[in-house]
Design a protein around this motif. Structure first.
Motif, PDB file in Angstrom:
ATOM      1  N   ALA A  12       0.813  -1.222   0.000  1.00 50.99           N
ATOM      2  CA  ALA A  12       0.000   0.000   0.000  1.00 50.99           C
ATOM      3  C   ALA A  12       0.845   1.270   0.000  1.00 50.99           C
ATOM      4  N   GLU A  13       1.905   1.320   0.809  1.00 49.57           N
ATOM      5  CA  GLU A  13       2.726   2.528   0.890  1.00 49.57           C
ATOM      6  C   GLU A  13       3.417   2.807  -0.446  1.00 49.57           C
ATOM      7  N   GLU A  14       3.864   1.740  -1.093  1.00 51.54           N
ATOM      8  CA  GLU A  14       4.563   1.888  -2.369  1.00 51.54           C
ATOM      9  C   GLU A  14       3.595   2.340  -3.466  1.00 51.54           C
ATOM     10  N   VAL A  15       2.368   1.814  -3.440  1.00 52.86           N
ATOM     11  CA  VAL A  15       1.351   2.225  -4.415  1.00 52.86           C
ATOM     12  C   VAL A  15       1.047   3.707  -4.257  1.00 52.86           C
ATOM     13  N   THR A  16       0.870   4.149  -3.025  1.00 51.51           N
ATOM     14  CA  THR A  16       0.583   5.559  -2.758  1.00 51.51           C
ATOM     15  C   THR A  16       1.724   6.444  -3.255  1.00 51.51           C
ATOM     16  N   LYS A  17       2.950   6.053  -2.968  1.00 52.61           N
ATOM     17  CA  LYS A  17       4.117   6.836  -3.400  1.00 52.61           C
ATOM     18  C   LYS A  17       4.203   6.891  -4.920  1.00 52.61           C
ATOM     19  N   LEU A  18       4.050   5.741  -5.577  1.00 53.06           N
ATOM     20  CA  LEU A  18       4.171   5.679  -7.029  1.00 53.06           C
ATOM     21  C   LEU A  18       3.043   6.447  -7.719  1.00 53.06           C
ATOM     22  N   GLU A  19       1.829   6.322  -7.222  1.00 55.25           N
ATOM     23  CA  GLU A  19       0.708   7.079  -7.799  1.00 55.25           C
ATOM     24  C   GLU A  19       0.937   8.577  -7.663  1.00 55.25           C
ATOM     25  N   SER A  20       1.481   9.003  -6.528  1.00 58.56           N
ATOM     26  CA  SER A  20       1.784  10.416  -6.315  1.00 58.56           C
ATOM     27  C   SER A  20       2.837  10.905  -7.307  1.00 58.56           C
ATOM     28  N   LEU A  21       3.878  10.105  -7.524  1.00 60.44           N
ATOM     29  CA  LEU A  21       4.924  10.481  -8.469  1.00 60.44           C
ATOM     30  C   LEU A  21       4.393  10.552  -9.904  1.00 60.44           C
ATOM     31  N   VAL A  22       3.515   9.626 -10.260  1.00 61.86           N
ATOM     32  CA  VAL A  22       2.920   9.644 -11.603  1.00 61.86           C
ATOM     33  C   VAL A  22       2.059  10.888 -11.777  1.00 61.86           C
ATOM     34  N   GLN A  23       1.244  11.214 -10.772  1.00 64.77           N
ATOM     35  CA  GLN A  23       0.410  12.419 -10.852  1.00 64.77           C
ATOM     36  C   GLN A  23       1.270  13.672 -10.946  1.00 64.77           C
ATOM     37  N   GLN A  24       2.303  13.737 -10.131  1.00 65.19           N
ATOM     38  CA  GLN A  24       3.199  14.898 -10.109  1.00 65.19           C
ATOM     39  C   GLN A  24       3.923  15.063 -11.449  1.00 65.19           C
ATOM     40  N   SER A  25       4.223  13.960 -12.111  1.00 66.22           N
ATOM     41  CA  SER A  25       4.960  14.017 -13.380  1.00 66.22           C
ATOM     42  C   SER A  25       4.127  14.608 -14.508  1.00 66.22           C
TER      43      SER A  25
END
Length: 149
Positions: free
Chosen positions: A77-90
């Protein structure tokens, strides 16, 4: 009445099959899924769209090729949240398919990032001189996970 009962039974059977075969089947559907069906570590009340991210790096002086491919359904879950945030930010989901490279610079690293979600593929290609705004944190994450291909 019989038709409703038959339809309800069919739906129940489909759900049972999906639960039995998750995450291998569920991660391929472009519709929102209850996270608990995809990954037991996620809270049951959250809904998200699974993503598949593919990263390729090539070029440079040595010509080393690196790659990384991940499906968010297989991550904690923590990794999914981090990766989704990075994708949105990109901004890759809003950018669409773009190629932004410097033709005269031959020894630069070339990058290709593809994000597949909701049945749509978003792909960007760029090099060290043409990194898109907001892309660096996602690029750093992907480079840290990449291996030689």
């Amino acid at each position: 009445m019989f038709v409703r009962l038959l339809a309800a039974t069919a739906v129940s059977l489909v759900i049972a099959v999906l639960i039995y075969f998750s995450p291998s089947i569920i991660s391929h559907f472009p519709v929102p899924m209850v996270i608990n069906l995809v990954n037991k570590e996620h809270p049951t009340n959250e809904v998200y769209y699974p993503m598949k991210i593919t990263f390729r790096q090539s070029g440079g002086y040595a010509g080393l090729r690196l790659g990384y491919e991940v499906e968010t359904a297989s991550l904690p879950a923590e990794e999914v949240t981090k990766l989704e945030s990075l994708v949105q930010q990109s901004g890759i989901l809003q950018t669409g398919n773009t190629t932004n490279t410097t033709p005269a610079a031959r020894d630069l690293l070339q990058y290709q990032i593809t994000v597949e979600t909701q049945g749509i593929s978003h792909q960007v290609s760029f090099d060290d001189l043409s990194i898109l705004p907001g892309m660096e944190p996602l690029l750093d994450y992907l480079q840290n996970h990449a291996r030689a291909v």
